[in-house]
Design a protein around this motif. Structure first.
Motif, PDB file in Angstrom:
ATOM      1  N   ARG A 137       0.793  -1.212  -0.012  1.00 20.72           N
ATOM      2  CA  ARG A 137       0.007  -0.012  -0.198  1.00 20.72           C
ATOM      3  C   ARG A 137       0.940   1.404  -0.063  1.00 20.72           C
ATOM      4  NH1 ARG A 137      -2.633  -1.795   5.460  1.00 20.72           N
ATOM      5  NH2 ARG A 137      -0.339  -2.358   5.587  1.00 20.72           N
ATOM      6  N   PRO A 138       0.678   2.006  -0.928  1.00 20.40           N
ATOM      7  CA  PRO A 138       1.463   3.421  -1.078  1.00 20.40           C
ATOM      8  C   PRO A 138       1.567   4.156   0.213  1.00 20.40           C
ATOM      9  CG  PRO A 138       0.251   2.936  -3.251  1.00 20.40           C
ATOM     10  CD  PRO A 138      -0.065   1.916  -2.336  1.00 20.40           C
ATOM     11  N   VAL A 139       0.333   4.381   0.492  1.00 22.12           N
ATOM     12  CA  VAL A 139       0.065   5.276   1.778  1.00 22.12           C
ATOM     13  C   VAL A 139       1.035   4.563   2.937  1.00 22.12           C
ATOM     14  CG1 VAL A 139      -1.457   6.064   3.700  1.00 22.12           C
ATOM     15  CG2 VAL A 139      -2.089   6.188   1.320  1.00 22.12           C
ATOM     16  N   ILE A 140       1.212   3.459   3.198  1.00 20.13           N
ATOM     17  CA  ILE A 140       1.847   2.767   4.439  1.00 20.13           C
ATOM     18  C   ILE A 140       3.405   3.074   3.911  1.00 20.13           C
ATOM     19  CG2 ILE A 140       2.364   0.784   5.540  1.00 20.13           C
ATOM     20  CD1 ILE A 140      -0.384   2.224   6.367  1.00 20.13           C
ATOM     21  N   ARG A 141       3.865   2.829   2.820  1.00 18.02           N
ATOM     22  CA  ARG A 141       5.240   2.637   2.390  1.00 18.02           C
ATOM     23  C   ARG A 141       5.581   4.053   2.385  1.00 18.02           C
ATOM     24  NH1 ARG A 141       3.470   0.055  -2.067  1.00 18.02           N
ATOM     25  NH2 ARG A 141       4.098   1.642  -3.544  1.00 18.02           N
ATOM     26  N   GLY A 142       4.704   5.002   1.986  1.00 22.95           N
ATOM     27  CA  GLY A 142       5.377   6.623   2.044  1.00 22.95           C
ATOM     28  C   GLY A 142       5.466   7.166   3.303  1.00 22.95           C
ATOM     29  N   THR A 143       4.208   6.993   4.100  1.00 26.05           N
ATOM     30  CA  THR A 143       4.271   7.445   5.582  1.00 26.05           C
ATOM     31  C   THR A 143       5.414   6.755   6.396  1.00 26.05           C
ATOM     32  OG1 THR A 143       1.813   7.506   5.508  1.00 26.05           O
ATOM     33  CG2 THR A 143       2.871   7.577   7.805  1.00 26.05           C
ATOM     34  N   ALA A 144       5.648   5.580   6.137  1.00 25.23           N
ATOM     35  CA  ALA A 144       6.740   4.889   6.710  1.00 25.23           C
ATOM     36  C   ALA A 144       8.155   5.647   6.371  1.00 25.23           C
ATOM     37  CB  ALA A 144       7.099   3.517   6.230  1.00 25.23           C
ATOM     38  N   ALA A 145       8.615   6.138   5.052  1.00 26.27           N
ATOM     39  CA  ALA A 145       9.459   6.950   4.617  1.00 26.27           C
ATOM     40  C   ALA A 145       9.787   8.053   5.382  1.00 26.27           C
ATOM     41  CB  ALA A 145       9.465   7.031   3.103  1.00 26.27           C
ATOM     42  N   TRP A 146       8.391   8.687   5.274  1.00 27.73           N
ATOM     43  CA  TRP A 146       8.600  10.117   6.096  1.00 27.73           C
ATOM     44  C   TRP A 146       8.785   9.995   7.405  1.00 27.73           C
ATOM     45  CZ3 TRP A 146       5.798  11.942  10.288  1.00 27.73           C
ATOM     46  CH2 TRP A 146       5.811  13.293  10.561  1.00 27.73           C
ATOM     47  N   ALA A 147       8.247   8.956   8.163  1.00 25.03           N
ATOM     48  CA  ALA A 147       8.626   8.723   9.728  1.00 25.03           C
ATOM     49  C   ALA A 147      10.083   8.334  10.019  1.00 25.03           C
ATOM     50  CB  ALA A 147       7.652   7.486  10.233  1.00 25.03           C
ATOM     51  N   LEU A 148      10.668   7.653   8.964  1.00 29.33           N
ATOM     52  CA  LEU A 148      12.021   7.194   9.124  1.00 29.33           C
ATOM     53  C   LEU A 148      12.935   8.666   9.086  1.00 29.33           C
ATOM     54  CD1 LEU A 148      12.170   3.979   6.851  1.00 29.33           C
ATOM     55  CD2 LEU A 148      12.773   4.162   9.421  1.00 29.33           C
ATOM     56  N   GLY A 149      12.384   9.527   8.257  1.00 28.10           N
ATOM     57  CA  GLY A 149      13.139  10.698   8.314  1.00 28.10           C
ATOM     58  C   GLY A 149      12.922  11.334   9.561  1.00 28.10           C
ATOM     59  N   LYS A 150      11.824  11.527  10.127  1.00 25.50           N
ATOM     60  CA  LYS A 150      11.327  12.135  11.481  1.00 25.50           C
ATOM     61  C   LYS A 150      12.280  11.657  12.566  1.00 25.50           C
ATOM     62  CE  LYS A 150       8.698  15.545  12.896  1.00 25.50           C
ATOM     63  NZ  LYS A 150       8.893  16.664  12.646  1.00 25.50           N
ATOM     64  N   ILE A 151      12.624  10.288  12.679  1.00 27.09           N
ATOM     65  CA  ILE A 151      12.922   9.687  13.608  1.00 27.09           C
ATOM     66  C   ILE A 151      14.447  10.168  13.782  1.00 27.09           C
ATOM     67  CG2 ILE A 151      13.752   7.338  14.631  1.00 27.09           C
ATOM     68  CD1 ILE A 151      10.979   6.365  13.780  1.00 27.09           C
ATOM     69  N   GLY A 152      15.251  10.312  12.831  1.00 22.04           N
ATOM     70  CA  GLY A 152      16.397  10.914  12.657  1.00 22.04           C
ATOM     71  C   GLY A 152      17.484   9.876  12.793  1.00 22.04           C
ATOM     72  N   GLU A 153      17.485   8.645  12.401  1.00 16.77           N
ATOM     73  CA  GLU A 153      18.366   7.854  12.463  1.00 16.77           C
ATOM     74  C   GLU A 153      19.178   7.759  11.078  1.00 16.77           C
ATOM     75  OE1 GLU A 153      21.115   5.911  14.171  1.00 16.77           O
ATOM     76  OE2 GLU A 153      19.468   5.401  15.185  1.00 16.77           O
ATOM     77  N   LYS A 154      20.397   8.566  10.925  1.00 19.63           N
ATOM     78  CA  LYS A 154      20.898   8.646   9.749  1.00 19.63           C
ATOM     79  C   LYS A 154      21.450   7.553   9.079  1.00 19.63           C
ATOM     80  CE  LYS A 154      22.754  13.360  10.251  1.00 19.63           C
ATOM     81  NZ  LYS A 154      22.237  14.185   9.189  1.00 19.63           N
ATOM     82  N   SER A 155      21.757   6.227   9.946  1.00 18.50           N
ATOM     83  CA  SER A 155      21.994   5.157   9.165  1.00 18.50           C
ATOM     84  C   SER A 155      21.242   4.449   8.290  1.00 18.50           C
ATOM     85  CB  SER A 155      22.219   3.987  10.207  1.00 18.50           C
ATOM     86  OG  SER A 155      20.922   3.738  10.901  1.00 18.50           O
ATOM     87  N   VAL A 156      19.923   5.005   8.296  1.00 16.09           N
ATOM     88  CA  VAL A 156      18.710   4.656   7.113  1.00 16.09           C
ATOM     89  C   VAL A 156      18.746   5.279   5.943  1.00 16.09           C
ATOM     90  CG1 VAL A 156      17.144   4.148   9.118  1.00 16.09           C
ATOM     91  CG2 VAL A 156      16.892   6.421   7.633  1.00 16.09           C
ATOM     92  N   ILE A 157      19.824   6.310   5.786  1.00 20.74           N
ATOM     93  CA  ILE A 157      19.789   7.073   4.436  1.00 20.74           C
ATOM     94  C   ILE A 157      20.136   6.035   3.283  1.00 20.74           C
ATOM     95  CG2 ILE A 157      21.111   8.917   3.282  1.00 20.74           C
ATOM     96  CD1 ILE A 157      21.398  10.373   5.811  1.00 20.74           C
ATOM     97  N   PRO A 158      21.044   5.223   3.186  1.00 19.44           N
ATOM     98  CA  PRO A 158      21.195   4.310   2.215  1.00 19.44           C
ATOM     99  C   PRO A 158      20.003   3.792   1.674  1.00 19.44           C
ATOM    100  CG  PRO A 158      23.268   4.451   3.732  1.00 19.44           C
ATOM    101  CD  PRO A 158      22.098   5.052   4.390  1.00 19.44           C
ATOM    102  N   PHE A 159      19.096   3.084   2.851  1.00 17.70           N
ATOM    103  CA  PHE A 159      18.135   2.447   2.696  1.00 17.70           C
ATOM    104  C   PHE A 159      17.030   3.062   1.876  1.00 17.70           C
ATOM    105  CE2 PHE A 159      20.323   0.169   6.363  1.00 17.70           C
ATOM    106  CZ  PHE A 159      20.346  -1.031   5.828  1.00 17.70           C
ATOM    107  N   LEU A 160      16.858   4.420   2.363  1.00 16.33           N
ATOM    108  CA  LEU A 160      15.855   5.279   1.648  1.00 16.33           C
ATOM    109  C   LEU A 160      16.159   5.186   0.311  1.00 16.33           C
ATOM    110  CD1 LEU A 160      14.973   7.907   4.538  1.00 16.33           C
ATOM    111  CD2 LEU A 160      13.427   6.342   3.591  1.00 16.33           C
ATOM    112  N   GLU A 161      17.589   5.779  -0.030  1.00 17.49           N
ATOM    113  CA  GLU A 161      18.003   5.942  -1.578  1.00 17.49           C
ATOM    114  C   GLU A 161      17.826   4.645  -2.055  1.00 17.49           C
ATOM    115  OE1 GLU A 161      22.052   7.150  -0.324  1.00 17.49           O
ATOM    116  OE2 GLU A 161      21.663   9.058  -0.481  1.00 17.49           O
TER     117      GLU A 161
END
Length: 379
Positions: free
Chosen positions: A329-353
């Motif tokens: 579901r796009p809404v769940i994928r997209g909201t999860a991506a935003w949340a990862l940014g909000k949480i602020g764990e820089k180690s997830v940058i490569p995973f988001l990319e």
């Protein structure tokens, strides 16, 4: 037939079947309400969950030809939870609003109204009756106000002197001409606490709500939540009680009169992370009995993701990455991506990319970019 005596009998009977308050009103057209609803429609303030036909919402005779009276009922629900579990750093929890505690109130009120109908038909076999709860065409609050159940507060809730605004409402239209009750005088006075603390400014002014900005409405939507509201949701999974909890008329009001309304703490204050991967069947088994489940699991899961972002819960990072990479579901994928940014764990940058390279949905790509922007522009 002696209508005064019949009304008295109905009132007495209502007490024996668990109706906490009952009132009687005329079935005249709700003229003032009609104008207010038209204005709300023009301003785009309606939620879209209401009956769209304003005539049906304001003219009882369209729903029951020959309507003479409306019987309004109110049942008080609890405002405090016994043995409420605490949210911890390892296990953050969300919350369902008080009106969604216990068994779905639609079923409870319909059952009470059904008993009331049967009692009236014993007394008046040819009576015509039409009952409704919340999802019916009539505006419950307008009926309750006219019937003297309570006054319409600045927070757009019916406030009763006995139970505050912690009441469920229902009504029954009938062709029996009962003597009407007198409306209760407004006691809000100069108090504006509900308007002042509304998290999104949804209370435009006393008695006027822009439902499109109301958190109670927003938590029930199924799409992406607008950016401006994401930080306002907090840990709310369904509904919002802020304008009720700050109301002076609700101070000390907590009634436990109906066992079926008692909340199960693990249902109404659930752990957030398990919600992210709950199956449809598990969701129905656990939450299906409460009114907050009516829109299905997607809005609740989206709100759980927002709540984890609100808490900046780093223990949820692996769960959110799993949603980003695997959820259909796009809404769940997209909201999860935003949340990862909000949480602020820089180690997830490569995973988001990496997720960005694989993603095809335009809206999800925007959310991944938002997540990356939050991470790359941290203080």
């Amino acid at each position: 037939m002696d209508m005064v005596a019949l009304k008295k009998e109905i009132i007495e009977y209502s007490k024996t079947i668990g109706i906490d308050k009952i009132g009687f009103a005329s079935a005249d057209v709700f003229t003032e309400l009609k104008e207010r609803l038209r204005r709300q429609q023009e301003l785009g303030y309606q939620s879209g969950f209401e009956e769209p036909d304003i005539e049906k919402r304001t003219n009882p005779s369209l729903l029951l030809p020959g309507a003479k009276s409306i019987i309004a009922i109110a049942l008080a629900y609890p405002s405090k939870m016994k043995n409420a579990p605490r949210s911890t750093r390892e296990e953050r929890r969300g919350i369902f609003c008080r009106a969604s505690w216990g068994k779905d109130y639609h079923h409870i009120l319909r059952e009470r109204l059904q008993k009331l109908e049967e009692f009236i038909l014993e007394k008046v076999p040819n009576a015509q009756l039409k009952s409704m709860v919340d999802t019916g065409e009539l505006a419950d609050r307008a009926v309750a106000e006219r019937a003297g159940i309570g006054w319409s507060g600045k927070n757009c809730s019916i406030i009763t002197p006995e139970f505050g605004s912690y009441v469920y409402l229902g009504e029954m239209i009938t062709n029996i001409p009962f003597p009407p009750d007198t409306p209760i005088e407004d006691r809000c006075g100069t108090c504006n606490k509900c308007i002042e603390v509304c998290p999104t400014g949804a209370l435009v002014q006393g008695g006027q709500l822009n439902a499109q900005r109301c958190i109670a409405f927003l938590t029930q939507t199924k799409g992406f939540l607008a950016d401006e509201f994401r930080d306002k949701i907090g840990n709310r999974l369904y509904g919002c009680d802020t304008c009720q909890t700050v109301c002076p008329e609700n101070k000390g009001k907590d009634f436990h009169l109906h066992p079926e309304m008692e909340p199960d703490p693990e249902i109404v204050k659930p752990k957030l992370k398990p919600l992210l991967h709950i199956s449809n069947r598990e969701f129905k088994e656990k939450f299906g009995s409460i009114s907050g489940s009516w829109r299905g699991k997607k809005p609740i899961q989206r709100n759980a993701i927002l709540a984890l972002a609100h808490y900046k819960d780093k223990t949820a990072v692996s769960d959110l990455l799993k949603l980003l990479n695997e959820d259909s579901r796009p809404v769940i994928r997209g909201t999860a991506a935003w949340a990862l940014g909000k949480i602020g764990e820089k180690s997830v940058i490569p995973f988001l990319e990496e997720a960005k390279r694989a993603e095809k949905d335009e809206e999800v790509l925007k959310e991944i970019d938002k997540g990356l922007h939050l991470l790359l522009n941290q203080d």
